[in-house]
Design a protein around this motif. Sequence first.
Motif, PDB file in Angstrom:
ATOM      1  N   LEU A  26       3.402  -1.877   3.866  1.00 51.95           N
ATOM      2  CA  LEU A  26       2.757  -0.392   3.576  1.00 51.95           C
ATOM      3  C   LEU A  26       4.337   0.364   3.333  1.00 51.95           C
ATOM      4  O   LEU A  26       5.334   0.207   3.869  1.00 51.95           O
ATOM      5  N   PHE A  27       3.900   1.277   2.502  1.00 55.38           N
ATOM      6  CA  PHE A  27       5.106   2.257   2.148  1.00 55.38           C
ATOM      7  C   PHE A  27       4.221   3.767   2.422  1.00 55.38           C
ATOM      8  O   PHE A  27       3.645   4.153   1.875  1.00 55.38           O
ATOM      9  N   THR A  28       4.962   4.291   3.542  1.00 58.20           N
ATOM     10  CA  THR A  28       4.296   5.829   4.138  1.00 58.20           C
ATOM     11  C   THR A  28       5.125   6.554   3.415  1.00 58.20           C
ATOM     12  O   THR A  28       6.521   6.740   3.952  1.00 58.20           O
ATOM     13  N   ALA A  29       4.644   7.629   2.994  1.00 57.78           N
ATOM     14  CA  ALA A  29       5.395   8.591   2.323  1.00 57.78           C
ATOM     15  C   ALA A  29       6.034   9.827   3.056  1.00 57.78           C
ATOM     16  O   ALA A  29       6.487  10.761   2.430  1.00 57.78           O
ATOM     17  N   GLN A  30       5.783   9.803   4.279  1.00 65.22           N
ATOM     18  CA  GLN A  30       5.844  10.981   4.967  1.00 65.22           C
ATOM     19  C   GLN A  30       5.961  10.655   6.475  1.00 65.22           C
ATOM     20  O   GLN A  30       5.170   9.620   7.129  1.00 65.22           O
ATOM     21  N   ASN A  31       6.889  11.583   7.344  1.00 63.58           N
ATOM     22  CA  ASN A  31       6.785  11.475   8.671  1.00 63.58           C
ATOM     23  C   ASN A  31       5.576  11.062   9.492  1.00 63.58           C
ATOM     24  O   ASN A  31       5.584   9.860  10.126  1.00 63.58           O
ATOM     25  N   LEU A  32       4.916  12.094   9.523  1.00 61.76           N
ATOM     26  CA  LEU A  32       3.490  11.872  10.373  1.00 61.76           C
ATOM     27  C   LEU A  32       2.562  10.846   9.868  1.00 61.76           C
ATOM     28  O   LEU A  32       1.970  10.337  10.714  1.00 61.76           O
ATOM     29  N   VAL A  33       2.553  10.467   8.540  1.00 62.25           N
ATOM     30  CA  VAL A  33       2.027   9.383   7.771  1.00 62.25           C
ATOM     31  C   VAL A  33       2.485   8.122   8.560  1.00 62.25           C
ATOM     32  O   VAL A  33       1.770   7.270   8.966  1.00 62.25           O
ATOM     33  N   THR A  34       3.859   8.016   8.722  1.00 55.22           N
ATOM     34  CA  THR A  34       4.395   6.835   9.076  1.00 55.22           C
ATOM     35  C   THR A  34       3.857   6.390  10.721  1.00 55.22           C
ATOM     36  O   THR A  34       3.284   5.373  10.869  1.00 55.22           O
ATOM     37  N   VAL A  35       3.866   7.510  11.272  1.00 54.35           N
ATOM     38  CA  VAL A  35       3.470   7.574  12.890  1.00 54.35           C
ATOM     39  C   VAL A  35       1.904   6.953  12.943  1.00 54.35           C
ATOM     40  O   VAL A  35       1.674   6.173  13.636  1.00 54.35           O
ATOM     41  N   GLY A  36       1.182   7.567  12.121  1.00 55.85           N
ATOM     42  CA  GLY A  36      -0.143   7.173  12.009  1.00 55.85           C
ATOM     43  C   GLY A  36      -0.404   5.781  11.764  1.00 55.85           C
ATOM     44  O   GLY A  36      -0.947   5.218  12.385  1.00 55.85           O
ATOM     45  N   ALA A  61       0.862  -0.938   0.011  1.00 60.39           N
ATOM     46  CA  ALA A  61       0.007  -0.205   0.004  1.00 60.39           C
ATOM     47  C   ALA A  61       0.783   1.314   0.056  1.00 60.39           C
ATOM     48  O   ALA A  61       2.205   1.123   0.416  1.00 60.39           O
ATOM     49  N   PHE A  62       0.136   2.453  -0.605  1.00 59.95           N
ATOM     50  CA  PHE A  62       0.949   3.617  -0.518  1.00 59.95           C
ATOM     51  C   PHE A  62       0.142   4.513   0.287  1.00 59.95           C
ATOM     52  O   PHE A  62      -1.090   4.741  -0.076  1.00 59.95           O
ATOM     53  N   LEU A  63       0.573   5.022   1.350  1.00 59.78           N
ATOM     54  CA  LEU A  63       0.092   6.164   2.035  1.00 59.78           C
ATOM     55  C   LEU A  63       0.823   7.524   1.920  1.00 59.78           C
ATOM     56  O   LEU A  63       1.749   7.657   2.461  1.00 59.78           O
ATOM     57  N   GLY A  64       0.270   8.457   1.480  1.00 64.88           N
ATOM     58  CA  GLY A  64       0.829   9.773   1.309  1.00 64.88           C
ATOM     59  C   GLY A  64       0.179  11.021   1.925  1.00 64.88           C
ATOM     60  O   GLY A  64      -0.831  11.185   2.145  1.00 64.88           O
ATOM     61  N   ASP A  65       1.143  12.022   1.862  1.00 60.26           N
ATOM     62  CA  ASP A  65       0.744  13.299   2.088  1.00 60.26           C
ATOM     63  C   ASP A  65      -0.300  14.122   1.155  1.00 60.26           C
ATOM     64  O   ASP A  65      -0.526  13.455   0.245  1.00 60.26           O
ATOM     65  N   ARG A  66      -0.440  15.322   1.337  1.00 62.99           N
ATOM     66  CA  ARG A  66      -1.110  15.976   0.481  1.00 62.99           C
ATOM     67  C   ARG A  66      -0.617  15.967  -1.082  1.00 62.99           C
ATOM     68  O   ARG A  66       0.559  16.193  -1.262  1.00 62.99           O
ATOM     69  N   ARG A  67      -1.419  15.691  -2.052  1.00 65.27           N
ATOM     70  CA  ARG A  67      -0.992  15.432  -3.280  1.00 65.27           C
ATOM     71  C   ARG A  67      -0.530  16.699  -4.013  1.00 65.27           C
ATOM     72  O   ARG A  67       0.323  16.771  -5.090  1.00 65.27           O
ATOM     73  N   THR A  68      -0.631  17.680  -3.405  1.00 65.70           N
ATOM     74  CA  THR A  68      -0.198  19.243  -4.170  1.00 65.70           C
ATOM     75  C   THR A  68       1.119  19.408  -3.763  1.00 65.70           C
ATOM     76  O   THR A  68       2.013  20.052  -4.349  1.00 65.70           O
ATOM     77  N   LEU A  69       1.674  18.593  -2.891  1.00 73.10           N
ATOM     78  CA  LEU A  69       3.022  18.938  -2.401  1.00 73.10           C
ATOM     79  C   LEU A  69       4.030  18.022  -3.692  1.00 73.10           C
ATOM     80  O   LEU A  69       3.658  16.828  -3.816  1.00 73.10           O
ATOM     81  N   THR A 125      -4.029   8.823  -0.468  1.00 76.53           N
ATOM     82  CA  THR A 125      -3.098  10.107  -0.393  1.00 76.53           C
ATOM     83  C   THR A 125      -3.988  11.365   0.366  1.00 76.53           C
ATOM     84  O   THR A 125      -5.194  10.810   0.889  1.00 76.53           O
ATOM     85  N   ASP A 126      -3.331  12.202   0.318  1.00 77.03           N
ATOM     86  CA  ASP A 126      -3.889  13.710   0.949  1.00 77.03           C
ATOM     87  C   ASP A 126      -4.231  13.204   2.631  1.00 77.03           C
ATOM     88  O   ASP A 126      -5.214  13.890   3.276  1.00 77.03           O
ATOM     89  N   LEU A 127      -3.310  12.703   3.077  1.00 71.12           N
ATOM     90  CA  LEU A 127      -3.304  12.402   4.518  1.00 71.12           C
ATOM     91  C   LEU A 127      -2.606  13.495   5.297  1.00 71.12           C
ATOM     92  O   LEU A 127      -1.264  13.417   5.185  1.00 71.12           O
ATOM     93  N   HIS A 128      -3.308  14.458   5.744  1.00 71.24           N
ATOM     94  CA  HIS A 128      -2.540  15.678   6.528  1.00 71.24           C
ATOM     95  C   HIS A 128      -2.695  15.333   7.998  1.00 71.24           C
ATOM     96  O   HIS A 128      -3.623  15.178   8.649  1.00 71.24           O
ATOM     97  N   GLY A 129      -1.432  14.750   8.583  1.00 68.32           N
ATOM     98  CA  GLY A 129      -1.315  14.520   9.783  1.00 68.32           C
ATOM     99  C   GLY A 129      -1.434  13.037  10.104  1.00 68.32           C
ATOM    100  O   GLY A 129      -2.242  12.033   9.344  1.00 68.32           O
ATOM    101  N   PRO A 130      -1.272  12.712  11.469  1.00 64.69           N
ATOM    102  CA  PRO A 130      -1.154  11.351  11.651  1.00 64.69           C
ATOM    103  C   PRO A 130      -2.566  10.655  11.876  1.00 64.69           C
ATOM    104  O   PRO A 130      -2.895   9.563  11.705  1.00 64.69           O
ATOM    105  N   ASP A 131      -3.568  11.440  12.377  1.00 68.02           N
ATOM    106  CA  ASP A 131      -4.961  11.045  12.469  1.00 68.02           C
ATOM    107  C   ASP A 131      -5.610  10.490  11.118  1.00 68.02           C
ATOM    108  O   ASP A 131      -6.133   9.486  11.091  1.00 68.02           O
ATOM    109  N   ALA A 132      -5.368  11.484  10.116  1.00 68.66           N
ATOM    110  CA  ALA A 132      -5.906  11.031   8.873  1.00 68.66           C
ATOM    111  C   ALA A 132      -4.886   9.684   8.411  1.00 68.66           C
ATOM    112  O   ALA A 132      -5.699   8.900   7.772  1.00 68.66           O
ATOM    113  N   ALA A 133      -3.885   9.624   8.740  1.00 70.63           N
ATOM    114  CA  ALA A 133      -3.122   8.580   8.238  1.00 70.63           C
ATOM    115  C   ALA A 133      -3.605   7.190   8.955  1.00 70.63           C
ATOM    116  O   ALA A 133      -3.586   6.202   8.416  1.00 70.63           O
TER     117      ALA A 133
END
Lengths: 358, 358
Positions: B251-261, B190-198, B226-234
């Motif tokens: 899982l491949f979590t594409a950002q810091n806070l996403v990983t934590v969530g 799976a891919f879990l990512g931050d805001r897609r605008t980034l 995608t578009d997971l902003h912050g740990p809770d969303a993740a």
Amino acid sequence: MEARGARREPTMRDVAALAKVSTKTVSRVINDLPGAGPEVVERVRAAARALGYRPNLTASSLRRSDRRSATIGVLLEDLSNPFDAALLRAVEDLARQNDVLVLAGSSEDDAELQRELLTSLATRRVDGMVVMAAGGHQDALQQERERGTPMVLVDRPPTFDGTDSVTTTNRDGSRDAVLQLAGLGHRRIAFLGDRRTLWTSQERYNGYLEGLAHAGLTLHEGLVRTDLHGPDAAENATEILFDLEEPPTALFTAQNLVTVGAMRALRARGLHHSVALIGFDDFPLADMLEPGVTVLRQDVPALGRKAAELVFARIAGDHSPPTHAVVPATLIRRGSGEIQFPNDRDDSRADVLAQQSR
Amino acid sequence: MEARGARREPTMRDVAALAKVSTKTVSRVINDLPGAGPEVVERVRAAARALGYRPNLTASSLRRSDRRSATIGVLLEDLSNPFDAALLRAVEDLARQNDVLVLAGSSEDDAELQRELLTSLATRRVDGMVVMAAGGHQDALQQERERGTPMVLVDRPPTFDGTDSVTTTNRDGSRDAVLQLAGLGHRRIAFLGDRRTLWTSQERYNGYLEGLAHAGLTLHEGLVRTDLHGPDAAENATEILFDLEEPPTALFTAQNLVTVGAMRALRARGLHHSVALIGFDDFPLADMLEPGVTVLRQDVPALGRKAAELVFARIAGDHSPPTHAVVPATLIRRGSGEIQFPNDRDDSRADVLAQQSR
DNA sequence: TCCTCCAACGTCAACGTTGACGTAACTGGC
DNA sequence: GCCAGTTACGTCAACGTTGACGTTGGAGGA
């Protein structure tokens, strides 16, 4: 592509010439001062826009009577430390509300470096400063303060009079932590602390002593380890504690990185489920470890906000006597601090032996 | 105690009067320029010391021909984010070596706010800027750049020409992570990512796609969140993934806070030992969790250092074509990314059921 | 001895802006 | 129709510093 040469920034004179008015009138329009007719205002605005004019705050603050630079200095210990970073952010938020920018610096807990940074800030004529005082003498800070620069100390109070400060309940929080451990039956509670020159370290140690006293426990000098700078030192110190004939059954770690180091050592010896641990300063993921790490959490945003409020009040001309604000730290119970005394001695012993046989 | 009134700072004129020389001579002494005899130098120094004179950089930079303010601006997304904080610190270190101070600001990934901060910096005539571009249009940045302000973008490249940047190997790193997972037998990654605008999110997603392709795996749209902003969303997104009929095994979590969530969710379901996880961005204590979290670590100090080197070179007049430096991210293997595919399905199922029965 | 040259100063104006103050035109009241 | 008051400008100087250039006096060479 590359802007050719150092293109000169347009000045008020340029705008004035284009709008066919005097520079003074441009100044009035730019600063929304009365004394300019509607058509002139429009003409000046258009000219400014056409030229891409932006006022020169440097020149402006030189000439203005209030002499404001709309800039404050924030001197912390290490901007890359999450605690400092959160503080800076809180100050920045309030600064923004006041249309002020923040000059930031890391003093590395080095009085000399701090003095240099202080001079740099003074040279730029900042309107005020928020400072985490470096250990050792605070002469430079005091001198700066005596020149009249609005200044607020954060995290550590001034050693001189007449200056605001914002700190945490280091002593009370530490005492409560120790009392909680004592309440669970622990009688051998170790103290692991940061550099003793730091006021916060001393306070936390004093709180530890108070806690022991209140609980009717005696201080075992051998269970006190201080001057631990960084996680590695804390890890070593913890190992030494558990090599004692009578090791502690609970740890109070008086700082962030010390907590991490101690945990590492506990984990290596498989003691993390049997030895109680309470740390000062929260840290990310403390809740995700096993067991969750019980900590005293400082309200860092509140600290920063309060400090910023104080500087801005001083900058605005508040001449009331100095404030020494204290923001309470709260105990966050996550498990590690709730491990009871009659803990599984056999298990821990077994682990210790297993470790030592390496 | 409280400094009476706004005591006027001594000026060169005051020093000159006391030393009985002209202001120009004071200027020469203060700036260590030739043209002042040894006795005069001493007299001026003594006078300056006696009065507590400190040069006014504001006035100086107004008058000087190079017009330098000895200040640079650093605009990041959120100064309290450890990544940003580490970046700022690295830039600050190099700034110090150049006798430059740093004006810092958080743009909150808001283009409008970033524009305002940019104007504030320009108004103060900073010598250069290091900017983490906010998502959306970069018009304001481009305009600033076209005025000739030295500028370096960090973490994200410019969408316009002629500007230096420093980024990480987002795409290659992500691809390698996915290939590692595939190599362990995982087919549903799976891919879990931050805001897609980034831009970074997009690059990491592209790397994920490349990795799947190289491994001969097919993309399952349902495994992309995608578009997971912050740990809770993740955390929520992860729960949804494991409610699927065919949940992912890695899982491949594409950002810091996403990983934590994501970790939080895995832990809640007791899946952390059976589902593989690799995250982008390292974080403190990643090694102390169970299992240790495998991550792609960006070399943040190197990023900051490089960015700072580039601005200072530009400030010094370097007119070579724009540089786009790329700092490699390295895979830190700690366990979570090394969990093999034929993982203990029964255990995880049992845990899932146990959880769901709450 | 006189002239040149240089070191060691000083004088003046300017950087971009704004405070203090001047002035012209207009308004309104009697 | 005259004067006080107000509005909408402009002029001038100054903020603290430094670049450009001037002046002075003494050393040194012909």
